[in-house]
Design an enzyme around this catalytic site. Structure first.
Site, PDB file in Angstrom:
ATOM      1  N   GLY A   9     -48.330  71.289  36.271  1.00 15.76           N
ATOM      2  CA  GLY A   9     -47.153  71.150  35.410  1.00 15.76           C
ATOM      3  C   GLY A   9     -46.736  69.702  35.291  1.00 15.76           C
ATOM      4  O   GLY A   9     -45.576  69.391  35.001  1.00 15.76           O
ATOM      5  N   ALA A  11     -47.167  67.360  33.181  1.00 12.87           N
ATOM      6  CA  ALA A  11     -46.906  66.697  31.896  1.00 12.87           C
ATOM      7  C   ALA A  11     -45.434  66.697  31.511  1.00 12.87           C
ATOM      8  O   ALA A  11     -45.049  65.997  30.571  1.00 12.87           O
ATOM      9  CB  ALA A  11     -47.729  67.375  30.795  1.00 12.87           C
ATOM     10  N   GLY A  13     -41.020  67.767  32.649  1.00 17.78           N
ATOM     11  CA  GLY A  13     -39.951  68.313  33.479  1.00 17.78           C
ATOM     12  C   GLY A  13     -40.086  68.050  34.972  1.00 17.78           C
ATOM     13  O   GLY A  13     -40.286  66.907  35.409  1.00 17.78           O
ATOM     14  N   ILE A  14     -39.975  69.112  35.755  1.00 19.55           N
ATOM     15  CA  ILE A  14     -39.973  68.997  37.217  1.00 19.55           C
ATOM     16  C   ILE A  14     -41.326  68.458  37.719  1.00 19.55           C
ATOM     17  O   ILE A  14     -41.374  67.609  38.614  1.00 19.55           O
ATOM     18  CB  ILE A  14     -39.672  70.369  37.860  1.00 19.55           C
ATOM     19  CG1 ILE A  14     -38.270  70.837  37.479  1.00 19.55           C
ATOM     20  CG2 ILE A  14     -39.809  70.299  39.384  1.00 19.55           C
ATOM     21  CD1 ILE A  14     -37.958  72.293  37.868  1.00 19.55           C
ATOM     22  N   ASP A  42     -56.180  75.255  31.570  1.00 17.37           N
ATOM     23  CA  ASP A  42     -55.249  76.335  31.242  1.00 17.37           C
ATOM     24  C   ASP A  42     -55.178  77.282  32.451  1.00 17.37           C
ATOM     25  O   ASP A  42     -56.115  78.032  32.719  1.00 17.37           O
ATOM     26  CB  ASP A  42     -55.745  77.071  29.995  1.00 17.37           C
ATOM     27  CG  ASP A  42     -54.800  78.201  29.573  1.00 17.37           C
ATOM     28  OD1 ASP A  42     -53.876  78.526  30.340  1.00 17.37           O
ATOM     29  OD2 ASP A  42     -55.012  78.760  28.479  1.00 17.37           O
ATOM     30  N   LEU A  43     -54.074  77.229  33.171  1.00 16.36           N
ATOM     31  CA  LEU A  43     -53.951  78.020  34.400  1.00 16.36           C
ATOM     32  C   LEU A  43     -53.721  79.508  34.136  1.00 16.36           C
ATOM     33  O   LEU A  43     -53.648  80.294  35.081  1.00 16.36           O
ATOM     34  CB  LEU A  43     -52.822  77.458  35.273  1.00 16.36           C
ATOM     35  CG  LEU A  43     -53.124  76.080  35.865  1.00 16.36           C
ATOM     36  CD1 LEU A  43     -51.878  75.484  36.517  1.00 16.36           C
ATOM     37  CD2 LEU A  43     -54.261  76.163  36.880  1.00 16.36           C
ATOM     38  N   GLY A  72     -45.291  76.397  34.884  1.00 21.06           N
ATOM     39  CA  GLY A  72     -44.721  77.708  34.607  1.00 21.06           C
ATOM     40  C   GLY A  72     -44.117  77.732  33.225  1.00 21.06           C
ATOM     41  O   GLY A  72     -43.948  76.692  32.589  1.00 21.06           O
ATOM     42  N   SER A 112     -37.822  80.415  41.429  1.00 18.91           N
ATOM     43  CA  SER A 112     -36.624  80.242  40.594  1.00 18.91           C
ATOM     44  C   SER A 112     -35.465  81.038  41.174  1.00 18.91           C
ATOM     45  O   SER A 112     -35.670  82.085  41.799  1.00 18.91           O
ATOM     46  CB  SER A 112     -36.892  80.750  39.172  1.00 18.91           C
ATOM     47  OG  SER A 112     -35.696  80.715  38.405  1.00 18.91           O
ATOM     48  N   TYR A 155     -40.212  86.978  33.245  1.00 18.19           N
ATOM     49  CA  TYR A 155     -40.037  85.725  34.003  1.00 18.19           C
ATOM     50  C   TYR A 155     -39.472  85.988  35.394  1.00 18.19           C
ATOM     51  O   TYR A 155     -40.035  85.551  36.396  1.00 18.19           O
ATOM     52  CB  TYR A 155     -39.108  84.787  33.224  1.00 18.19           C
ATOM     53  CG  TYR A 155     -38.865  83.457  33.898  1.00 18.19           C
ATOM     54  CD1 TYR A 155     -39.825  82.453  33.855  1.00 18.19           C
ATOM     55  CD2 TYR A 155     -37.675  83.198  34.575  1.00 18.19           C
ATOM     56  CE1 TYR A 155     -39.606  81.227  34.467  1.00 18.19           C
ATOM     57  CE2 TYR A 155     -37.440  81.975  35.185  1.00 18.19           C
ATOM     58  CZ  TYR A 155     -38.415  80.983  35.125  1.00 18.19           C
ATOM     59  OH  TYR A 155     -38.196  79.775  35.746  1.00 18.19           O
TER      60      TYR A 155
HETATM   61  N1  LIG Z   1     -35.870  74.010  34.333  1.00 16.27           N
HETATM   62  C1  LIG Z   1     -35.253  74.935  35.068  1.00 16.27           C
HETATM   63  O1  LIG Z   1     -34.023  75.126  34.991  1.00 16.27           O
HETATM   64  C2  LIG Z   1     -36.049  75.757  36.045  1.00 16.27           C
HETATM   65  C3  LIG Z   1     -35.341  76.611  36.911  1.00 16.27           C
HETATM   66  C4  LIG Z   1     -36.044  77.369  37.822  1.00 16.27           C
HETATM   67  C5  LIG Z   1     -37.424  77.289  37.884  1.00 16.27           C
HETATM   68  N2  LIG Z   1     -38.088  76.450  37.026  1.00 16.27           N
HETATM   69  C6  LIG Z   1     -39.538  76.411  37.148  1.00 16.27           C
HETATM   70  O2  LIG Z   1     -39.939  75.070  37.319  1.00 16.27           O
HETATM   71  C7  LIG Z   1     -41.261  74.917  36.815  1.00 16.27           C
HETATM   72  C8  LIG Z   1     -41.287  73.720  35.890  1.00 16.27           C
HETATM   73  O3  LIG Z   1     -40.446  73.996  34.783  1.00 16.27           O
HETATM   74  P1  LIG Z   1     -39.807  72.846  33.881  1.00 16.27           P
HETATM   75  O4  LIG Z   1     -38.400  73.191  33.705  1.00 16.27           O
HETATM   76  O5  LIG Z   1     -40.197  71.523  34.392  1.00 16.27           O
HETATM   77  O6  LIG Z   1     -40.529  73.207  32.490  1.00 16.27           O
HETATM   78  P2  LIG Z   1     -41.384  72.327  31.502  1.00 16.27           P
HETATM   79  O7  LIG Z   1     -41.631  73.208  30.342  1.00 16.27           O
HETATM   80  O8  LIG Z   1     -40.752  70.999  31.282  1.00 16.27           O
HETATM   81  O9  LIG Z   1     -42.746  72.088  32.309  1.00 16.27           O
HETATM   82  C9  LIG Z   1     -43.667  73.120  32.554  1.00 16.27           C
HETATM   83  C10 LIG Z   1     -45.051  72.540  32.542  1.00 16.27           C
HETATM   84  O10 LIG Z   1     -45.995  73.603  32.811  1.00 16.27           O
HETATM   85  C11 LIG Z   1     -47.095  73.400  31.951  1.00 16.27           C
HETATM   86  N3  LIG Z   1     -47.835  74.629  31.678  1.00 16.27           N
HETATM   87  C12 LIG Z   1     -47.402  75.703  30.954  1.00 16.27           C
HETATM   88  N4  LIG Z   1     -48.391  76.576  30.777  1.00 16.27           N
HETATM   89  C13 LIG Z   1     -49.480  76.070  31.401  1.00 16.27           C
HETATM   90  C14 LIG Z   1     -50.803  76.510  31.552  1.00 16.27           C
HETATM   91  N5  LIG Z   1     -51.235  77.665  30.978  1.00 16.27           N
HETATM   92  N6  LIG Z   1     -51.678  75.765  32.267  1.00 16.27           N
HETATM   93  C15 LIG Z   1     -51.264  74.588  32.799  1.00 16.27           C
HETATM   94  N7  LIG Z   1     -50.008  74.100  32.683  1.00 16.27           N
HETATM   95  C16 LIG Z   1     -49.134  74.833  31.978  1.00 16.27           C
HETATM   96  C17 LIG Z   1     -46.476  72.875  30.653  1.00 16.27           C
HETATM   97  O11 LIG Z   1     -47.440  72.251  29.805  1.00 16.27           O
HETATM   98  C18 LIG Z   1     -45.428  71.928  31.186  1.00 16.27           C
HETATM   99  O12 LIG Z   1     -45.913  70.612  31.333  1.00 16.27           O
HETATM  100  C19 LIG Z   1     -41.633  76.229  36.145  1.00 16.27           C
HETATM  101  O13 LIG Z   1     -42.427  76.979  37.035  1.00 16.27           O
HETATM  102  C20 LIG Z   1     -40.286  76.878  35.920  1.00 16.27           C
HETATM  103  O14 LIG Z   1     -40.378  78.285  35.859  1.00 16.27           O
HETATM  104  C21 LIG Z   1     -37.432  75.689  36.112  1.00 16.27           C
END
Ligand SMILES: NC(=O)c1ccc[n+]([C@@H]2O[C@H](COP(=O)([O-])OP(=O)(O)OC[C@H]3O[C@@H](n4cnc5c(N)ncnc54)[C@H](O)[C@@H]3O)[C@@H](O)[C@H]2O)c1
Length: 261
Positions: A9, A11, A13-14, A42-43, A72, A112, A155
């Site tokens: 992940g 690329a 956010g977190i 692609d995971l 995710g 989450s 989810y």
């Molecule tokens: N943002 C929130 O409030 C929040 C809260 C709880 C949990 N989360 C969890 O934190 C994690 C990161 O979320 P985020 O908010 O940074 O979201 P985001 O959308 O910014 O980042 C998610 C990353 O996962 C990658 N991804 C998606 N499908 C993929 C695949 N098939 N193969 C490889 N990579 C893939 C995306 O390309 C993206 O870079 C996730 O697991 C999300 O469920 C987020």
């Protein structure tokens, strides 16, 4: 001493935030994502999961110190099942042999706060049975149905299942027995592209705040906050925390279930 970590992940956010400080500090980070990463896979597919292990092994010389599974998505789709549960599990299990050469091996996955919601029983049973085709069929059935909190039932069920998997496997010979700490974090609302659409409107912010009340510095944390927690759980300093789901939510979990200690 420098460490080599793998972050999925990476690329956005977190995950992206999780790659930044270690790189600045001189550590090696192999970023994984479906786009814009060192390893592009692609995971949600078996091919992608196999390529992940092969390519990370090549890049890291067959040895890593930590794996941090962040990738995710929240879509009401079977793909969410493929990434959030089976992809995360394949990341942790597939890369585990590469941790064997580390003197402080660690693994962390992002679950989450949504794991506190009611699960869809049919999907949850297929996830715990490790039945991916069955779980994908359940996700097709669920579609856009929501849980009582109004968010995607797919989810929240995948996040509960991966948190449960961590808690039940951390003690195992392959993990604790091999010196590998295995934990999850459970974020509340983090400001990332995933939550941006909801955070843009007053209604969306109110809905997020209802499910994730955040009296401490709320209502939405920057991604650097969970990135720092992931970094510590994945560090050599973490010698004894394992099997935990660590909530990083401004207090939401303690408000929702104060009796749990
Ligand atoms: N943002 C929130 O409030 C929040 C809260 C709880 C949990 N989360 C969890 O934190 C994690 C990161 O979320 P985020 O908010 O940074 O979201 P985001 O959308 O910014 O980042 C998610 C990353 O996962 C990658 N991804 C998606 N499908 C993929 C695949 N098939 N193969 C490889 N990579 C893939 C995306 O390309 C993206 O870079 C996730 O697991 C999300 O469920 C987020």
């Amino acid at each position: 001493m420098t460490r080599t970590s793998v972050v999925t992940g990476a690329a956005s956010g977190i995950g992206k935030a999780t790659t930044e400080k270690p790189r600045t500090d001189g550590h090696t980070v192999v970023g994984v994502d479906i786009r814009d990463a060192d390893v592009v896979v692609d995971l949600s597919t078996d091919e992608g999961r196999t390529a992940l292990v092969h390519e990370v092994s090549q890049r890291a010389g067959g040895r890593i110190d930590s794996v941090i599974a962040v990738a995710g998505l929240v879509a009401a789709s079977p793909v969410t099942v493929g990434v959030n549960y089976f992809g995360a599990k394949a990341t942790l299990e597939g890369l585990r042999p590469l941790l064997a050469g580390s003197d402080a091996p660690r693994a962390v996955v992002v679950a989450s706060l949504a794991a506190l919601e009611d699960v869809d029983d049919g999907l949850y049973a297929k996830l715990l049975a490790d039945d991916e085709p069955g779980a994908r069929a359940e996700a097709e059935r669920i579609g856009t149905a929501t849980n009582a909190a109004g968010s995607s039932a797919i989810y929240s069920t995948t996040k509960k299942a991966i948190a449960h998997w961590v808690r039940t496997h951390a003690k195992d010979p392959e993990w604790a027995g091999a010196g590998i700490a295995l934990n999850a974090i459970a974020p509340g609302v983090i400001e990332t592209p995933m939550t941006a659409p909801a955070l843009q409107t007053a209604e969306g912010r109110a809905a997020l705040d209802a499910g994730a009340p955040s009296p401490l510095n709320g209502p939405a944390a920057p991604p650097a906050a969970p990135a720092a927690l992931l970094a510590w759980l994945a560090s050599s300093e973490n010698t004894h925390v394992t099997g935990q789901v660590v909530f990083i939510d401004g207090g939401a979990e303690s408000i929702r279930r104060p009796e749990l200690v």
